[in-house]
Design a protein around this motif. Structure first.
Motif, mmCIF file in Angstrom:
data_model
loop_
_atom_site.group_PDB
_atom_site.id
_atom_site.type_symbol
_atom_site.label_atom_id
_atom_site.label_comp_id
_atom_site.label_asym_id
_atom_site.label_seq_id
_atom_site.Cartn_x
_atom_site.Cartn_y
_atom_site.Cartn_z
ATOM 1 N N GLN A 9 0.824 -1.208 0.000
ATOM 2 C CA GLN A 9 0.000 0.000 0.000
ATOM 3 C C GLN A 9 0.853 1.250 0.000
ATOM 4 O O GLN A 9 0.555 2.223 -0.685
ATOM 5 C CB GLN A 9 -0.909 -0.008 1.233
ATOM 6 N N TRP A 84 -9.837 -9.610 -6.688
ATOM 7 C CA TRP A 84 -9.693 -8.453 -5.797
ATOM 8 C C TRP A 84 -8.289 -8.285 -5.220
ATOM 9 O O TRP A 84 -7.979 -7.234 -4.678
ATOM 10 C CB TRP A 84 -10.689 -8.559 -4.629
ATOM 11 N N ARG A 87 -4.479 -9.062 -0.478
ATOM 12 C CA ARG A 87 -4.491 -8.219 0.714
ATOM 13 C C ARG A 87 -5.888 -7.706 1.040
ATOM 14 O O ARG A 87 -6.338 -7.806 2.190
ATOM 15 C CB ARG A 87 -3.537 -7.027 0.546
ATOM 16 N N ARG A 88 -6.568 -7.160 0.055
ATOM 17 C CA ARG A 88 -7.902 -6.620 0.318
ATOM 18 C C ARG A 88 -8.863 -7.706 0.783
ATOM 19 O O ARG A 88 -9.673 -7.509 1.692
ATOM 20 C CB ARG A 88 -8.440 -5.920 -0.924
ATOM 21 N N THR A 89 -8.768 -8.883 0.155
ATOM 22 C CA THR A 89 -9.630 -9.992 0.556
ATOM 23 C C THR A 89 -9.319 -10.432 1.975
ATOM 24 O O THR A 89 -10.218 -10.653 2.792
ATOM 25 C CB THR A 89 -9.451 -11.182 -0.408
ATOM 26 N N TYR A 192 -2.454 -4.581 6.169
ATOM 27 C CA TYR A 192 -2.646 -3.444 5.264
ATOM 28 C C TYR A 192 -1.309 -2.842 4.828
ATOM 29 O O TYR A 192 -1.125 -2.453 3.666
ATOM 30 C CB TYR A 192 -3.476 -2.379 5.968
ATOM 31 N N ASP A 197 -0.453 -6.354 -2.446
ATOM 32 C CA ASP A 197 -1.752 -6.233 -3.116
ATOM 33 C C ASP A 197 -1.610 -6.998 -4.421
ATOM 34 O O ASP A 197 -1.301 -6.444 -5.464
ATOM 35 C CB ASP A 197 -2.056 -4.764 -3.390
#
Length: 430
Positions: A9, A84, A87-89, A192, A197
């Protein structure tokens, strides 16, 4: 040629160590959360004062729906992470099970507890395949089984921690769930910040080694093409039986031992010892499988698991001897199951590992549902001991046969080795 590119990120280079630590920790959270229910079951189902109406039958329902959620999460997660990003999942999954774990003790009725466990289970079930796939992408070529077993030591470290917390808090069982959920909130900002990602995390093949476009989609159907059907079905059967054992023991071992006449406090120690054995088995089993062959090692492990499960039908008078047998049983039962995840890294090409991992874990989770459900029914009908251990030994034998039906794994694919670095790719250049 294959390249591995990951982004963070904040746009900083990614440390391999952070990926390994966070994958391990994510699996540890699942181990803590799921074993928390088993460790507190004797108190919650105390006939003299059941919490929120939790009889043994009601607790069987709670445990079952929890694992239904886990199964659903594992099955659907492969295509979602492909779309997706990991990381986001993973962030969404960890947040989901943390929220519903912290809130669980506040529920006044067992039906609401069951609902919260169902929702938390979806997050739990989806998290582990993501962590395992990231670890297999990160580890050196030829160490897929070791990557899986090392990661899954987190599950049993979490299980050991839940057992110790349950022993420490005694009748204040609520704190087992408060602590388990709070740990998830601590991990979320680290995921995060430090996990990739990874929409582009799968190895990208170019040149002569590139596969036809029709075979690069991570759909379920691809698991049955190019001679993979038998291995896919055998993996699912073995995973079903393996997780039947893992979840049956972790959920009901304290109650089984209480029904056999052992004190409640001793039964919690037995759960602790079994999971210590699991950690030892995972550290030894993965390295052994990568060195001598995944299929043969996995089959031997399931056979030894069956033999030691049968040994537990003996009513031991010595606690030291009993815990010794439980330690060795844990070594083989739990690591035999996890070796199957390492198998996935050898059976499928890189672009199918995430889907194959999710489906192997997801189908296996239905064994995780059946195992505790049958165990709970056997206990409630007075047939828990020694009948459960005979039932478990039979499941281990079926898993062994399924493993032998898996086709011989392909040669290890090229992957990250100790001299390679994980680099950041500028999103603007994609």
């Amino acid at each position: 040629m294959r390249t591995h590119t990951f982004t963070t990120q904040a746009g900083a280079p990614i440390s391999r160590m952070w990926i390994m630590i966070l994958c391990w920790t994510t699996v540890a959270l699942e181990g803590f959360d799921l074993v928390a229910l088993g460790a507190t079951t004797p108190i919650l189902t105390n006939p003299a004062a059941p919490h929120a109406g939790l009889t043994t039958e009601a607790m069987t329902v709670v445990a079952t729906v929890s694992l239904v959620g886990v199964g659903v999460g594992a099955v659907v997660i492969g295509p979602l992470t492909y779309r997706w990003g990991r990381r986001r999942t993973l962030l969404a999954c960890v947040a989901l099970f943390s929220i519903f774990t912290v809130a669980l003790p506040l529920m006044p009725a067992w039906q609401l507890i069951a609902l919260f466990r169902l929702i938390a289970g979806v997050g739990l079930g989806a998290s582990m395949p993501v962590a395992l796939t990231l670890m297999q992408e990160t580890m050196a070529s030829g160490r897929r089984a070791h990557a899986s077993t090392v990661t899954m030591t987190g599950y049993h470290a979490g299980a050991v921690a839940a057992s110790l917390v349950a022993l420490a808090v005694g009748n204040a069982w609520e704190w087992v769930f408060y602590i388990g959920g709070a740990l998830g909130f601590v991990v979320i900002p680290l995921i995060y910040r430090y996990l990739p990602d990874s929409l582009d995390a799968e190895p990208v093949e170019t040149g002569a080694d590139a596969k036809p476009a029709a075979d690069t989609k991570p759909g379920i159907g691809a698991l049955f093409t190019h001679g993979r059907a038998r291995s896919t079905l055998a993996l699912w059967i073995a995973s079903f039986m393996g997780l039947l054992l893992v979840y049956g023991l972790n959920q009901w071992l304290p109650k089984i031992m209480v029904s056999a006449g052992y004190p409640v406090a001793d039964s919690l120690v037995m759960l602790f010892v079994t999971n210590v054995g699991a950690v030892v088995g995972l550290l030894v089993g993965g390295a052994t499988a990568d060195r001598f062959g995944v299929r043969g090692t996995n089959a031997v492990w399931f056979l030894l698991a069956a033999l030691f499960l049968l040994s537990l039908v003996i009513r031991f008078n010595s606690g030291l001897v009993l815990n010794g047998f439980l330690l060795v049983t844990g070594i083989f039962v739990f690591s035999a199951q996890v070796m199957l995840y390492g198998f996935v890294g050898y059976v499928y090409p890189a672009h199918l590992v995430s889907t194959g991992m999710g489906l192997t874990a997801g189908i296996g989770r239905f064994g995780a549902i059946i195992g505790p459900a049958i165990t709970g029914w056997m206990i409630s009908t007075g047939n828990g001991y020694p009948g459960v251990f005979i039932f478990y030994a039979g499941a281990a034998v079926v898993a062994m046969i399924a493993v032998l039906l898996i086709r011989k794994p392909e040669q290890p694919r090229a992957g990250l080795n100790s001299r390679e670095t994980i680099t950041r790719e500028d999103p603007a250049q994609q």
